[in-house]
Scaffold this active site. Structure first.
Site, PDB file in Angstrom:
ATOM      1  N   LYS A 124     -57.076  32.141  -3.027  1.00 34.62           N
ATOM      2  CA  LYS A 124     -56.345  31.241  -3.490  1.00 34.62           C
ATOM      3  C   LYS A 124     -55.295  31.758  -2.403  1.00 34.62           C
ATOM      4  CE  LYS A 124     -53.503  29.017  -5.071  1.00 34.62           C
ATOM      5  NZ  LYS A 124     -52.446  28.052  -5.297  1.00 34.62           N
ATOM      6  N   ASP A 142     -55.821  24.279  -3.467  1.00 35.59           N
ATOM      7  CA  ASP A 142     -54.730  24.627  -4.740  1.00 35.59           C
ATOM      8  C   ASP A 142     -54.838  22.917  -5.520  1.00 35.59           C
ATOM      9  OD1 ASP A 142     -53.342  22.443  -3.027  1.00 35.59           O
ATOM     10  OD2 ASP A 142     -51.353  23.357  -3.212  1.00 35.59           O
TER      11      ASP A 142
END
Length: 214
Positions: A124, A142
């Site tokens: 991420k 997320d």
């Protein structure tokens, strides 16, 4: 988990997102690629606002890997101790700074694999840096994107990797660059976890969420 929306519906959703916010921006403050890496690494299990408060003074004195090493772990801790998990994060920031100095000449690499090899940098974080600094259409999933993707049907998936693939596979290419920012902002300010603001939502009529608030 909602069913996957069709191409035309997804195109209309992102057309509306674009009309409302043509150039969505990430909210983490940074001055270069290095400070972006640090800010994103610090933001795990913390709010962007909290990270920004901690890093404003930090980045004025440590905006390169070498300056961060010169500051040292204890000096770094003094700046970030208001952020959750700050001790472990400080260790990682010092370690990644050392690697950047010793192996990359103080520069931040721009490949996902190289970024993910740095301590405290996962997929991420790497995707955020690739997207925000190098403008590569990487999708950083997320909790907000995971929620919005599954509620709406834009990009449903059982885990973050599946949602990431669903964005890449189903969102039209001309919206890929900003897709994760639009989805994050929609989840943060409209499609909230506990009290989604469905009555004022610009994609209410296209969304698959069965429990829309009145």
């Amino acid at each position: 988990m909602a069913k996957q929306l069709d191409y035309h519906t997804i195109r209309e959703i992102f057309t509306r997102f674009h009309a409302a916010e043509p150039e969505p921006k990430g909210e983490l403050e940074h001055v270069n690629a290095y400070t972006l890496v640090v800010a994103v690494a610090l933001s795990a299990q913390a709010t962007d606002a909290g990270v920004n408060r901690a890093t404003r003074a930090l980045f004025k004195i440590a905006d390169t890997p070498q300056k961060m090493l010169d500051l040292g772990e204890e000096g770094l801790i003094e700046h970030i101790k208001t952020i959750g998990l700050y001790r472990n994060k400080a260790k990682n920031v010092i370690k990644l700074s050392k690697i950047l100095v010793e192996e990359y000449g103080g520069e931040v690499p721009n490949s996902r694999a190289a970024l993910q090899s740095l301590p405290g940098v996962g997929r991420k974080t790497a995707n955020v840096v690739l997207n925000m600094w190098w403008h590569y259409p990487a999708q950083a999933v997320d909790t907000h994107i995971f929620r919005v993707g599954n509620r709406t049907g834009i990009c449903p998936g059982k885990n973050v990797d599946a949602v990431e693939r669903a964005i890449e596979d189903n969102v039209p290419v001309d919206f890929q660059q900003h897709a994760h920012h639009w989805l994050i902002l929609h989840g943060r300010y409209h499609c909230k976890a506990r009290k989604p603001m469905c009555p004022t939502c610009i994609i209410r009529d296209l969304c698959q969420f069965e429990d829309k608030t009145i």
